[in-house]
Write a protein that holds these residues in place. Sequence first.
Motif, short mmCIF file in Angstrom:
data_model
loop_
_atom_site.label_atom_id
_atom_site.label_comp_id
_atom_site.label_asym_id
_atom_site.label_seq_id
_atom_site.Cartn_x
_atom_site.Cartn_y
_atom_site.Cartn_z
N SER B 126 4.90 7.50 5.17
CA SER B 126 5.25 7.08 4.02
C SER B 126 4.51 7.53 2.95
N SER B 127 4.85 7.68 1.90
CA SER B 127 4.20 8.22 0.58
C SER B 127 3.23 7.14 0.17
N ILE B 128 3.34 5.86 0.58
CA ILE B 128 2.46 5.03 0.00
C ILE B 128 0.79 5.15 0.35
N PHE B 129 0.77 5.94 1.38
CA PHE B 129 -0.48 5.78 2.09
C PHE B 129 -1.26 7.19 1.38
N ASN B 130 -0.64 7.69 0.40
CA ASN B 130 -1.40 8.89 -0.35
C ASN B 130 -1.89 8.34 -1.45
N TYR B 131 -2.23 6.82 -1.59
CA TYR B 131 -3.06 6.60 -3.00
C TYR B 131 -4.15 5.93 -2.33
N PRO B 132 -5.19 5.96 -3.23
CA PRO B 132 -6.40 5.62 -2.84
C PRO B 132 -6.80 4.06 -3.05
N THR B 133 -7.88 3.50 -2.11
CA THR B 133 -8.16 2.32 -2.38
C THR B 133 -9.21 2.24 -3.17
N LEU B 134 -9.39 1.75 -4.44
CA LEU B 134 -10.55 1.95 -5.30
C LEU B 134 -11.53 1.09 -5.35
N SER B 135 -10.99 -0.60 -5.27
CA SER B 135 -11.76 -1.46 -5.12
C SER B 135 -11.21 -2.51 -3.89
N TRP B 136 -11.94 -3.63 -3.91
CA TRP B 136 -11.53 -4.44 -2.78
C TRP B 136 -10.33 -5.15 -3.13
N ALA B 137 -9.89 -5.20 -4.43
CA ALA B 137 -8.82 -5.90 -4.68
C ALA B 137 -7.35 -5.22 -4.26
N ASP B 138 -7.67 -3.78 -4.05
CA ASP B 138 -6.60 -2.93 -3.45
C ASP B 138 -6.35 -3.33 -2.34
N ILE B 139 -7.24 -3.84 -1.17
CA ILE B 139 -6.82 -4.28 0.06
C ILE B 139 -5.96 -5.69 -0.04
N GLY B 140 -6.15 -6.55 -1.07
CA GLY B 140 -5.31 -7.57 -1.31
C GLY B 140 -3.97 -6.98 -1.75
N ALA B 141 -3.91 -6.09 -2.52
CA ALA B 141 -2.42 -5.55 -3.09
C ALA B 141 -1.78 -4.79 -1.89
N ILE B 142 -2.47 -4.32 -0.98
CA ILE B 142 -1.81 -3.52 0.06
C ILE B 142 -1.23 -4.40 0.88
N GLY B 143 -1.82 -5.53 1.25
CA GLY B 143 -1.44 -6.42 2.42
C GLY B 143 -0.34 -7.24 1.70
N TRP B 144 -0.49 -7.41 0.50
CA TRP B 144 0.68 -8.36 -0.20
C TRP B 144 1.85 -7.68 -0.54
N LEU B 145 1.88 -6.47 -1.29
CA LEU B 145 2.92 -5.62 -1.58
C LEU B 145 3.43 -4.54 -0.67
N VAL B 146 2.44 -3.79 -0.10
CA VAL B 146 2.86 -2.71 1.00
C VAL B 146 3.37 -3.56 2.28
N ASP B 147 2.49 -4.30 2.75
CA ASP B 147 3.22 -5.01 3.95
C ASP B 147 4.28 -5.81 3.41
N GLY B 148 4.19 -6.42 2.33
CA GLY B 148 5.62 -7.09 1.87
C GLY B 148 6.66 -6.19 1.97
#
Lengths: 95, 331
Positions: B126-148
């Motif tokens: 998946s294309s989505i995993f080629n974006y960087p996780t720059l801050s702790w908030a990205d972990i929240g955004a991944i769970g909420w949006l990507v897993d959503g």
Amino acid sequence: MNSREWPLYEVFIRSKAGLSHRHAGSIHAADDQMALDHARDTYTRRSEGVSIWVVRSSAIVASDPAEAAAFFEPAADKIYRHPTFYEIPEGVENL
Amino acid sequence: MYTQGLDQQGPANERREGVESPADIAAFQARIDAEEKIEAKDWMPAAYRRTLIRQISQHAHSEIIGMQPEGNWLTRAPTLKRKAILLAKVQDEAGHGLYLYSAGETLGTSRDEMVNDLLTGKAKYSSIFNYPTLSWADIGAIGWLVDGAAIMNQIPLCRCSYGPYARAMVRVCKEESFHQRQGFDIMLKLSRGTEKQKEMAQDALNRWWWPSIMMFGPSDTDSKHSALSMAWKIKRFSNDELRQKFIDVTVPQAEFLGLRVPDSELEFDTATGHYKFGAIDWQELREVIAGNGPCNRQRMARRRKAHDDGSWVRAAARAYGDKQAAKKAAA
């Protein structure tokens, strides 16, 4: 005359396409084909299945019930693996 | 989802197919139409098998590569509790990859073959995993949006026509619910926190929103695998239908968090009951799929290194297994 006991087979039956095979019981048979035939005659006389797997009981590696507590212990204290660990505030839907 | 259906497979990659009689094909389609499940040993058209191998392996690879962006924060999670949770989530991704590889193997391909296709770049993820996780908030955004987004796609896959894939998806979906909730929980904490924390949450949403929308793949008019997959009931909803559904349920959640979705054209259409949204930058998706996203090279290099670094472990375990077998045979 070869009077050794026929080997034991475990029988797994798929009741309908889409469902997993489930353990039904076991049978004795002299070879694999006979095991399938016996499994059919023993466990699916009323059309209980659409597919049968048989596997030599001796080929199954099983966990030790006496060791179950220690064996499964790693999952016991990780309640955060369950969605119910997280409180969803009122008003948030579809999570 | 993780199965955007974008693999470029030319005729050179197609396996040789035996002759398939029209009667067999018609009988197969009739089973599908009757909502019967297809199981591993059932007859199936070679193209159906090939489509599933491509989709399931791509899905599996996505789970495996998907461990990297989140793994990036394992040692830097803000508390021990958050760290334990994130570790559990990354473990789940590995587990999902394994469920999927084993579903793929029921179709007659081997684990090594699938892994090799990932490592050589022949298979996509998946294309989505080629974006960087720059801050702790990205972990929240991944769970909420990507897993959503993944859940949106995977729930209908629980009813897909191929039994082993459908059953793997049931398992995955059960576990995925924890992933999305822990992500939302992180976003909620941040958005109710200090000004700085709220900014972090907004910044993460800004960067992850569009890539998450793109996870659903090309629009229906450009999706080359869609029609057949729908006819075979591998797919139940089109890319655009799922994308719309995702936007419809996610925008109110963003509002609840007090965050702004980065789309100036986003607007609820009372006539249709759906959100209207702005144009998607398809060029960006094409670039990421083609290997030119922000992290493609890093992700692949990391995966290859992990594979190479693990080779002595695989060899040692194998040698030990052989030795045990030899001992048993001699006894």
